[in-house]
Scaffold this motif. Sequence first.
Motif: not given
Length: 365
Positions: A63-88
Motif C-alpha cells: 500500500a505504501g508503494l501506491v502511496g509513494r506514487f500518489a504523494i509524488e503525483k499529487f503533492a510533488k514531494i519526493p517519497v522513499e518507501t522502505d520495508v520496515a525491517s530494512e529501514f534502519r
Amino acid sequence: EKGGYQHFMIKEIHEQPKALKETLSPRINKDNDIVLDDIKLTEEDLEKINKVVIVACGTAYHAGLVGRFAIEKFAKIPVETDVASEFRYRDPFVDDKTLFIAVSQSGETADTLAALREAKEKGARVLAVTNVVGSRISREADDVFYTWAGPEIAVASTKAYTTQLVAMYLIALSMGLKKGTMTREKYDQILNELKTFPEKVEKLLQNQQLLQELADKQFNNQNVFYIGRGIDDHVGREGSLKLKEISYIHSEAIAAGELKHGTIALIEDGTLVVALATQDHLYDKMLSNIKEVKARGAYVIAVAKEGNTEIEKSADIAIYIPNTLDELTPVLSVIPLQILAYYIAVARGCDVDKPKNLAKSVTVE
Ligand code: F6R
C-alpha cells in the motif's frame, strides 16, 4: 461468526465496499473538502516538509508503494518507501523536514514500530496509518489516520489493504490541494471518482464464477509470475503475496520491463502469468510483454479496464475491472487477485485463514 462464508478471508473480501465507505465518507464533507481530523498537519508544517518516507511490512508496504506514487503525483514531494525491517540498516537520511508515514493494519508490528522510533528520534514528523485504535504505533505517532476496515481476522490481509490505499489517496490529495500542486478541478475529479469505489468494488464482487473456474484449472502450478508496470507492478506484488501465503505456490512479482533481464528464463509451457495492464499509457508495452511470455508457452490471465478488449487477442483470459481513472486502479485491480488467490488455496485444500508459519501480527523483529 463467518456470516455464512466458508472462511474469514472471503467474508473480509466481501466486506470491502463497506470498509471503503466507512474509511472515505467521514473524511469528505459536503463541500468536497477532505477532513483529516486526526491529523494536525498544518499548511505551515507542510511547507517545511521536503521529503516523505513511507515504511511498512508485507501488504502494508505494498500500500505504501501506491502511496509513494500518489504523494509524488499529487503533492510533488519526493517519497522513499522502505520495508520496515530494512529501514534502519542504511542509516536513513531523516530529519525534522521529513514526514515519516508508518502503515500498519495491526499497529503492533515490531519492525514498523522500531523504524518509527528511529525516525522520531531523528526529528521526523510521524504519521501512522493503522486499523487499530489505541495500538502501539497509533500511540507513538504524532498524527493518526484510522482505516475503518473493522477487525481483520484472516491472516491474509484484504480489506485492510484497500482501505490503506484509500488512506494514502486521501492524504496525498489533501496535501496536493494544500500545497497548491494540483488544481481544484483535478482534485475534485479524483475525489469524486474515489467516492464511486464502494459501488465499483461491489460490482466486481458480484461475479466470481470466471475466477473460480480459473482457480479450479490453475491450482496445480509450481510457479506463478505477476507482471505489471507502474502502479500495476505494485498491485502485482500484492497479488503474488496473497497467492503464496495462503496456497503455498511459489510466486513472484516483477516489473514487466525486468522480464527480459533474467526472469523470462523461467517461463515455460503452461507457466501461469498474471499480467496487469490497467494503465493507458503502458498498455501497448504490456501487450508486448504478454506476447513475449505467450511465445514461451505461458498461460496468461490479464487484468485490464473494461472496454480494453484488444488484450483478448494476446492473453488467454481477460479479467475486467470497471473503468476508472488510471491513478486509482489499484483499489479495483487487486480484487480479482485476492479472489483468485482465495479460490486457488481452497482448491488445494489449504487452511486459508491460518496459513502455516504465519501470524496475524508480527511482534518480534
Ligand atoms: C499479508 C499480511 C502481512 C502484513 C504484515 C504487516 O497478507 O497480512 O504481510 O501486511 O505483516 O502487518 P501490519 O499491517 O499489521 O503491520
